[in-house]
Write a protein that holds these residues in place. Structure first.
Motif, PDB file in Angstrom:
ATOM      1  N   LEU A  25       0.824  -1.211   0.000  1.00  0.00           N
ATOM      2  CA  LEU A  25       0.000   0.000   0.000  1.00  0.00           C
ATOM      3  C   LEU A  25       0.859   1.263   0.000  1.00  0.00           C
ATOM      4  O   LEU A  25       1.880   1.321   0.697  1.00  0.00           O
ATOM      5  N   PRO A  26       0.435   2.300  -0.717  1.00  0.00           N
ATOM      6  CA  PRO A  26       1.146   3.578  -0.653  1.00  0.00           C
ATOM      7  C   PRO A  26       1.088   4.141   0.763  1.00  0.00           C
ATOM      8  O   PRO A  26       0.056   4.065   1.424  1.00  0.00           O
ATOM      9  N   GLY A  27       2.204   4.659   1.250  1.00  0.00           N
ATOM     10  CA  GLY A  27       2.276   5.214   2.595  1.00  0.00           C
ATOM     11  C   GLY A  27       2.785   4.236   3.627  1.00  0.00           C
ATOM     12  O   GLY A  27       3.137   4.630   4.734  1.00  0.00           O
ATOM     13  N   VAL A  28       2.845   2.959   3.286  1.00  0.00           N
ATOM     14  CA  VAL A  28       3.353   1.943   4.214  1.00  0.00           C
ATOM     15  C   VAL A  28       4.845   1.775   3.963  1.00  0.00           C
ATOM     16  O   VAL A  28       5.271   1.488   2.849  1.00  0.00           O
ATOM     17  N   VAL A  40       0.579  -8.428  13.265  1.00  0.00           N
ATOM     18  CA  VAL A  40       1.291  -7.658  12.236  1.00  0.00           C
ATOM     19  C   VAL A  40       1.586  -6.275  12.813  1.00  0.00           C
ATOM     20  O   VAL A  40       0.726  -5.664  13.462  1.00  0.00           O
ATOM     21  N   VAL A  41       2.807  -5.779  12.573  1.00  0.00           N
ATOM     22  CA  VAL A  41       3.169  -4.411  12.949  1.00  0.00           C
ATOM     23  C   VAL A  41       3.533  -3.673  11.669  1.00  0.00           C
ATOM     24  O   VAL A  41       4.376  -4.130  10.893  1.00  0.00           O
ATOM     25  N   VAL A  42       2.877  -2.534  11.473  1.00  0.00           N
ATOM     26  CA  VAL A  42       3.058  -1.733  10.257  1.00  0.00           C
ATOM     27  C   VAL A  42       3.633  -0.378  10.639  1.00  0.00           C
ATOM     28  O   VAL A  42       3.225   0.217  11.642  1.00  0.00           O
ATOM     29  N   ARG A  43       4.552   0.099   9.844  1.00  0.00           N
ATOM     30  CA  ARG A  43       5.034   1.478   9.977  1.00  0.00           C
ATOM     31  C   ARG A  43       4.508   2.219   8.758  1.00  0.00           C
ATOM     32  O   ARG A  43       4.681   1.761   7.617  1.00  0.00           O
ATOM     33  N   ALA A  44       3.832   3.345   8.998  1.00  0.00           N
ATOM     34  CA  ALA A  44       3.224   4.096   7.894  1.00  0.00           C
ATOM     35  C   ALA A  44       3.501   5.578   8.060  1.00  0.00           C
ATOM     36  O   ALA A  44       3.797   6.049   9.162  1.00  0.00           O
ATOM     37  N   GLU A  45       3.376   6.307   6.962  1.00  0.00           N
ATOM     38  CA  GLU A  45       3.541   7.752   7.000  1.00  0.00           C
ATOM     39  C   GLU A  45       2.584   8.409   6.023  1.00  0.00           C
ATOM     40  O   GLU A  45       2.189   7.815   5.026  1.00  0.00           O
ATOM     41  N   ALA A  46       2.212   9.636   6.355  1.00  0.00           N
ATOM     42  CA  ALA A  46       1.312  10.422   5.513  1.00  0.00           C
ATOM     43  C   ALA A  46       1.622  11.894   5.755  1.00  0.00           C
ATOM     44  O   ALA A  46       2.280  12.252   6.735  1.00  0.00           O
ATOM     45  N   LEU A  52      -3.443   9.914   7.191  1.00  0.00           N
ATOM     46  CA  LEU A  52      -3.086   8.700   7.921  1.00  0.00           C
ATOM     47  C   LEU A  52      -4.351   7.943   8.325  1.00  0.00           C
ATOM     48  O   LEU A  52      -4.436   6.728   8.164  1.00  0.00           O
ATOM     49  N   GLY A  53      -5.350   8.663   8.809  1.00  0.00           N
ATOM     50  CA  GLY A  53      -6.618   8.047   9.176  1.00  0.00           C
ATOM     51  C   GLY A  53      -7.292   7.385   7.988  1.00  0.00           C
ATOM     52  O   GLY A  53      -7.846   6.286   8.106  1.00  0.00           O
ATOM     53  N   GLN A  54      -7.237   8.022   6.822  1.00  0.00           N
ATOM     54  CA  GLN A  54      -7.830   7.431   5.613  1.00  0.00           C
ATOM     55  C   GLN A  54      -7.098   6.158   5.216  1.00  0.00           C
ATOM     56  O   GLN A  54      -7.717   5.183   4.800  1.00  0.00           O
ATOM     57  N   VAL A  56      -5.600   4.070   7.247  1.00  0.00           N
ATOM     58  CA  VAL A  56      -5.976   3.015   8.191  1.00  0.00           C
ATOM     59  C   VAL A  56      -7.409   2.564   7.951  1.00  0.00           C
ATOM     60  O   VAL A  56      -7.680   1.368   7.808  1.00  0.00           O
ATOM     61  N   VAL A  57      -8.350   3.498   7.903  1.00  0.00           N
ATOM     62  CA  VAL A  57      -9.769   3.131   7.834  1.00  0.00           C
ATOM     63  C   VAL A  57     -10.157   2.628   6.445  1.00  0.00           C
ATOM     64  O   VAL A  57     -10.800   1.590   6.307  1.00  0.00           O
ATOM     65  N   ALA A  58      -9.777   3.338   5.392  1.00  0.00           N
ATOM     66  CA  ALA A  58     -10.245   2.994   4.053  1.00  0.00           C
ATOM     67  C   ALA A  58      -9.450   1.857   3.418  1.00  0.00           C
ATOM     68  O   ALA A  58     -10.012   1.057   2.673  1.00  0.00           O
ATOM     69  N   ARG A  59      -8.162   1.786   3.703  1.00  0.00           N
ATOM     70  CA  ARG A  59      -7.345   0.797   2.999  1.00  0.00           C
ATOM     71  C   ARG A  59      -6.992  -0.397   3.875  1.00  0.00           C
ATOM     72  O   ARG A  59      -7.208  -1.541   3.494  1.00  0.00           O
ATOM     73  N   ILE A  60      -6.419  -0.150   5.044  1.00  0.00           N
ATOM     74  CA  ILE A  60      -5.937  -1.264   5.868  1.00  0.00           C
ATOM     75  C   ILE A  60      -7.089  -2.047   6.493  1.00  0.00           C
ATOM     76  O   ILE A  60      -7.134  -3.270   6.402  1.00  0.00           O
TER      77      ILE A  60
END
Length: 77
Positions: A25-28, A40-46, A52-54, A56-60
């Motif tokens: 996913l983009p941002g991960v 699972v542990v994910v590191r993400a940025e936005a 960031l909320g989008q 998590v909620v819409a994609r992950i």
């Protein structure tokens, strides 16, 4: 730039597949399957907290096999 760790619980046997899907996913920046209370542990940025909320909620959270997420934003004190 907003960064966060996202801790994910999955259905039994789904951790590796979930981590692999999320890694694309983009941002991960990383997604690893781990042992312990989370699978699972994910590191993400936005650019913003809203983006960031989008992510998590819409994609992950829409990925099959995920049962719960916990988002931990990185702070610089």
């Amino acid at each position: 730039m907003v960064q966060a760790y996202i801790l994910i619980q999955t259905e039994v046997g789904q951790a590796a597949g979930v981590a692999s899907t999320i890694a694309g996913l983009p941002g991960v920046t990383s997604a690893e399957d781990v042992t312990g209370p989370y699978d699972v542990v994910v590191r993400a940025e936005a650019d913003t907290v809203d983006e960031l909320g989008q992510l998590v909620v819409a994609r992950i959270q829409s990925i099959p096999g995920i049962t719960r997420t916990l988002t931990c934003p990185v702070v610089h004190l």
